[in-house]
Motif scaffolding. Sequence first.
Motif, PDB file in Angstrom:
ATOM      1  N   SER A   1      40.566  31.405  64.404  1.00 40.44           N
ATOM      2  CA  SER A   1      41.281  30.920  63.222  1.00 40.44           C
ATOM      3  C   SER A   1      41.110  29.409  63.152  1.00 40.44           C
ATOM      4  CB  SER A   1      42.766  31.295  63.278  1.00 40.44           C
ATOM      5  OG  SER A   1      43.377  30.756  64.430  1.00 40.44           O
ATOM      6  N   ASN A   2      41.244  28.861  61.961  1.00 37.16           N
ATOM      7  CA  ASN A   2      40.968  27.436  61.775  1.00 37.16           C
ATOM      8  C   ASN A   2      41.870  26.553  62.627  1.00 37.16           C
ATOM      9  OD1 ASN A   2      38.927  27.903  59.878  1.00 37.16           O
ATOM     10  ND2 ASN A   2      40.401  28.021  58.193  1.00 37.16           N
ATOM     11  N   ASP A   3      43.116  26.984  62.821  1.00 34.98           N
ATOM     12  CA  ASP A   3      44.035  26.147  63.592  1.00 34.98           C
ATOM     13  C   ASP A   3      43.762  26.198  65.093  1.00 34.98           C
ATOM     14  OD1 ASP A   3      44.864  28.750  63.890  1.00 34.98           O
ATOM     15  OD2 ASP A   3      46.995  28.347  63.593  1.00 34.98           O
ATOM     16  N   ASN A   4      42.832  27.063  65.525  1.00 31.60           N
ATOM     17  CA  ASN A   4      42.475  27.127  66.945  1.00 31.60           C
ATOM     18  C   ASN A   4      41.126  26.492  67.259  1.00 31.60           C
ATOM     19  OD1 ASN A   4      44.686  28.266  68.228  1.00 31.60           O
ATOM     20  ND2 ASN A   4      44.095  30.349  67.673  1.00 31.60           N
ATOM     21  N   VAL A   5      40.448  25.960  66.246  1.00 27.27           N
ATOM     22  CA  VAL A   5      39.169  25.291  66.493  1.00 27.27           C
ATOM     23  C   VAL A   5      39.461  23.925  67.107  1.00 27.27           C
ATOM     24  CG1 VAL A   5      37.072  24.354  65.468  1.00 27.27           C
ATOM     25  CG2 VAL A   5      38.009  26.519  64.634  1.00 27.27           C
ATOM     26  N   MET A   6      39.003  23.726  68.320  1.00 25.45           N
ATOM     27  CA  MET A   6      39.328  22.508  69.053  1.00 25.45           C
ATOM     28  C   MET A   6      38.459  21.339  68.592  1.00 25.45           C
ATOM     29  SD  MET A   6      39.795  24.051  72.926  1.00 25.45           S
ATOM     30  CE  MET A   6      40.649  22.590  73.545  1.00 25.45           C
ATOM     31  N   THR A   7      39.082  20.183  68.471  1.00 27.37           N
ATOM     32  CA  THR A   7      38.352  18.966  68.147  1.00 27.37           C
ATOM     33  C   THR A   7      37.767  18.369  69.424  1.00 27.37           C
ATOM     34  OG1 THR A   7      40.266  17.520  68.460  1.00 27.37           O
ATOM     35  CG2 THR A   7      39.972  18.504  66.267  1.00 27.37           C
ATOM     36  N   GLU A   8      36.911  17.391  69.260  1.00 34.52           N
ATOM     37  CA  GLU A   8      36.308  16.729  70.417  1.00 34.52           C
ATOM     38  C   GLU A   8      37.378  16.130  71.326  1.00 34.52           C
ATOM     39  OE1 GLU A   8      32.904  13.330  71.429  1.00 34.52           O
ATOM     40  OE2 GLU A   8      33.649  13.560  69.375  1.00 34.52           O
ATOM     41  N   SER A   9      38.339  15.441  70.739  1.00 35.13           N
ATOM     42  CA  SER A   9      39.378  14.806  71.555  1.00 35.13           C
ATOM     43  C   SER A   9      40.266  15.845  72.230  1.00 35.13           C
ATOM     44  CB  SER A   9      40.228  13.860  70.699  1.00 35.13           C
ATOM     45  OG  SER A   9      40.878  14.563  69.653  1.00 35.13           O
ATOM     46  N   GLN A  10      40.531  16.966  71.557  1.00 33.64           N
ATOM     47  CA  GLN A  10      41.358  18.007  72.170  1.00 33.64           C
ATOM     48  C   GLN A  10      40.665  18.615  73.390  1.00 33.64           C
ATOM     49  OE1 GLN A  10      41.977  20.500  68.712  1.00 33.64           O
ATOM     50  NE2 GLN A  10      44.067  19.758  68.413  1.00 33.64           N
ATOM     51  N   VAL A  11      39.375  18.870  73.273  1.00 35.25           N
ATOM     52  CA  VAL A  11      38.630  19.423  74.411  1.00 35.25           C
ATOM     53  C   VAL A  11      38.648  18.446  75.580  1.00 35.25           C
ATOM     54  CG1 VAL A  11      36.367  20.179  75.233  1.00 35.25           C
ATOM     55  CG2 VAL A  11      37.136  20.842  72.947  1.00 35.25           C
ATOM     56  N   TRP A  12      38.318  17.198  75.293  1.00 35.25           N
ATOM     57  CA  TRP A  12      38.226  16.204  76.367  1.00 35.25           C
ATOM     58  C   TRP A  12      39.595  15.956  77.010  1.00 35.25           C
ATOM     59  CZ3 TRP A  12      34.288  14.424  78.994  1.00 35.25           C
ATOM     60  CH2 TRP A  12      34.478  13.316  79.833  1.00 35.25           C
ATOM     61  N   ASP A  13      40.617  15.804  76.184  1.00 36.47           N
ATOM     62  CA  ASP A  13      41.954  15.524  76.719  1.00 36.47           C
ATOM     63  C   ASP A  13      42.467  16.689  77.561  1.00 36.47           C
ATOM     64  OD1 ASP A  13      41.875  13.104  75.446  1.00 36.47           O
ATOM     65  OD2 ASP A  13      43.204  13.681  73.794  1.00 36.47           O
ATOM     66  N   GLN A  14      42.159  17.908  77.145  1.00 41.06           N
ATOM     67  CA  GLN A  14      42.604  19.074  77.913  1.00 41.06           C
ATOM     68  C   GLN A  14      41.960  19.089  79.296  1.00 41.06           C
ATOM     69  OE1 GLN A  14      43.317  22.951  75.910  1.00 41.06           O
ATOM     70  NE2 GLN A  14      41.683  23.717  77.212  1.00 41.06           N
ATOM     71  N   ILE A  15      40.675  18.785  79.357  1.00 40.15           N
ATOM     72  CA  ILE A  15      39.999  18.715  80.657  1.00 40.15           C
ATOM     73  C   ILE A  15      40.617  17.613  81.508  1.00 40.15           C
ATOM     74  CG2 ILE A  15      37.810  18.307  81.827  1.00 40.15           C
ATOM     75  CD1 ILE A  15      36.400  19.347  79.297  1.00 40.15           C
ATOM     76  N   GLU A  16      40.804  16.451  80.909  1.00 36.01           N
ATOM     77  CA  GLU A  16      41.358  15.315  81.640  1.00 36.01           C
ATOM     78  C   GLU A  16      42.760  15.611  82.167  1.00 36.01           C
ATOM     79  OE1 GLU A  16      39.937  11.458  81.731  1.00 36.01           O
ATOM     80  OE2 GLU A  16      38.812  13.185  82.485  1.00 36.01           O
ATOM     81  N   ASP A  17      43.564  16.299  81.365  1.00 34.88           N
ATOM     82  CA  ASP A  17      44.931  16.618  81.781  1.00 34.88           C
ATOM     83  C   ASP A  17      44.939  17.432  83.066  1.00 34.88           C
ATOM     84  OD1 ASP A  17      45.980  15.288  79.614  1.00 34.88           O
ATOM     85  OD2 ASP A  17      46.312  17.087  78.410  1.00 34.88           O
ATOM     86  N   TYR A  18      44.016  18.388  83.173  1.00 36.27           N
ATOM     87  CA  TYR A  18      43.996  19.273  84.337  1.00 36.27           C
ATOM     88  C   TYR A  18      43.155  18.723  85.485  1.00 36.27           C
ATOM     89  CZ  TYR A  18      46.511  23.018  81.985  1.00 36.27           C
ATOM     90  OH  TYR A  18      47.491  23.766  81.366  1.00 36.27           O
ATOM     91  N   ALA A  19      42.254  17.802  85.190  1.00 36.59           N
ATOM     92  CA  ALA A  19      41.380  17.260  86.235  1.00 36.59           C
ATOM     93  C   ALA A  19      42.169  16.552  87.330  1.00 36.59           C
ATOM     94  CB  ALA A  19      40.357  16.309  85.619  1.00 36.59           C
ATOM     95  N   VAL A  20      43.353  16.041  86.990  1.00 37.95           N
ATOM     96  CA  VAL A  20      44.161  15.316  87.981  1.00 37.95           C
ATOM     97  C   VAL A  20      44.606  16.227  89.120  1.00 37.95           C
ATOM     98  CG1 VAL A  20      44.978  13.669  86.259  1.00 37.95           C
ATOM     99  CG2 VAL A  20      46.324  15.725  86.725  1.00 37.95           C
ATOM    100  N   LEU A  21      44.540  17.551  88.927  1.00 40.18           N
ATOM    101  CA  LEU A  21      44.968  18.485  89.968  1.00 40.18           C
ATOM    102  C   LEU A  21      43.892  18.702  91.030  1.00 40.18           C
ATOM    103  CD1 LEU A  21      46.824  21.141  87.768  1.00 40.18           C
ATOM    104  CD2 LEU A  21      47.813  19.263  89.099  1.00 40.18           C
ATOM    105  N   GLY A  22      42.687  18.186  90.780  1.00 45.18           N
ATOM    106  CA  GLY A  22      41.649  18.204  91.807  1.00 45.18           C
ATOM    107  C   GLY A  22      40.934  19.524  91.992  1.00 45.18           C
TER     108      GLY A  22
END
Length: 450
Positions: free
Chosen positions: A265-286
């Motif tokens: 659905s259109n509201d679930n299509v991730m933007t570039e910043s959403q993809v990157w920020d999501q990875i960064e948010d979880y990357a801190v867990l190692g």
Amino acid sequence: MKYLFYLIFPLLIFSQDPSFHEPWELEGASERIEKYRKTNTILNFNFPTEIKKKNGKLKIKLINHDFKFGVGFTQLRKMRGNMFDLYLERFNEVFNYATVGMYWALTDERSGRKQIDKYYDDIIKWSIKNNIRLKGHPLMWHEGMPDWVRYSKDLDELEVAIKKHMRRLIETYPEINDWDVYNEPVGPFKPHIPYSAIQDWINYKGGIYPAMVEIYQFVNSVNPNKNYSNNHYHAKDPEYFKINEYYVQKNLNFSSIGMQAHMQSNDNVMTESQVWDQIEDYAVLGKNIQFTEITVTSSKRFNNWKDHQEFLAKRDESLRNGKEMDLPSLPEYEDFQASYLKDFYTLVFSHPSVSSITFWNLTDKNAWRGHAGGLLYKDLSPKKSFLTLKQLIKETWTTEISEKINISDSFEFRGFFGDYEGEILVDKKLYKFSFSVDKNTDGPVDLVLK
């Protein structure tokens, strides 16, 4: 002013067209890929006898990425004959990793499993032959179970059955090194989840957190050397971050955090910043980050989940009446799918914390929820998206060298992490060799030539 309106209005319409993909900026992506996905490697050649001629012609080629480019094999189980073979052939053109659906309802130890057991055995043999790595999905889930589990009344007996089931999968298929442990661990009590005794068992153990700890401790007691992963359909759910953080604090042995992204659905299509920020948010867990289930459709998307649910209800009714109700693949959305995936894969591949990307449906045939969510049409011919990923993975992100060298010297090159094949032609004699390079490779690679 009205002329300005006429100029801007079509641009606004164009920018809001859901079939149009505005190319991502991808700032620094190429540099990150060069830095994190490649390495300098020194090769030392050891010939069986002394060779007087010192010049040779060297060829080296990457044959398999260390990074896992995957597909979900959930559709393959329903393929027959030539379609089965063609599916695997198409898969092998691009991918090196497959998720095998091992839901309890399929692997039920109380039912006759000869056909499904043969399917698993055949897939494992084919994967070994073709150097394909496998993930089992999942060891446990609150859906996809046989009725005797769903309606179990004795929770002590159910616990024995749960652990027996997980042990059986791990030990029956030792060739599978990656496992989703408990699929969607913060989801058992979400409003849309139907009742099962698994929910009762989780409450019996004191709630989600202690139940998950017990499950992870148990699978590690069976085999601590597997790559165990967590997986959830909505990584933006704060509860999912919290439970992964809790696993880390409890020092549970798991290697990866899985993220799904079904963009139907259109509201679930991730933007570039959403993809990157999501990875960064979880990357801190190692932990390694896996994109475990990716869907980008070439059918028209729904505006939101409510619209999507209305379609799914109609489709379920149609299927109950023996009629298919699949969304057609549309040319303009095929363009979107190809261009979006090129950017998505480039961005995700460039992040050092990500270890795999799994596109969920290879083909539109039997695609999840009836969307044209595959990279291939129903007849298994390629869409633009398939050819786009093939070019990226097999042509852009590859290493192939052909040079004349002095065989008495070491040879240094920079290439992608992965498995290589090579050959040296010296004085009309051809020497073949193979080697692998990963992030743990330390020092030169010594090649004994025969």
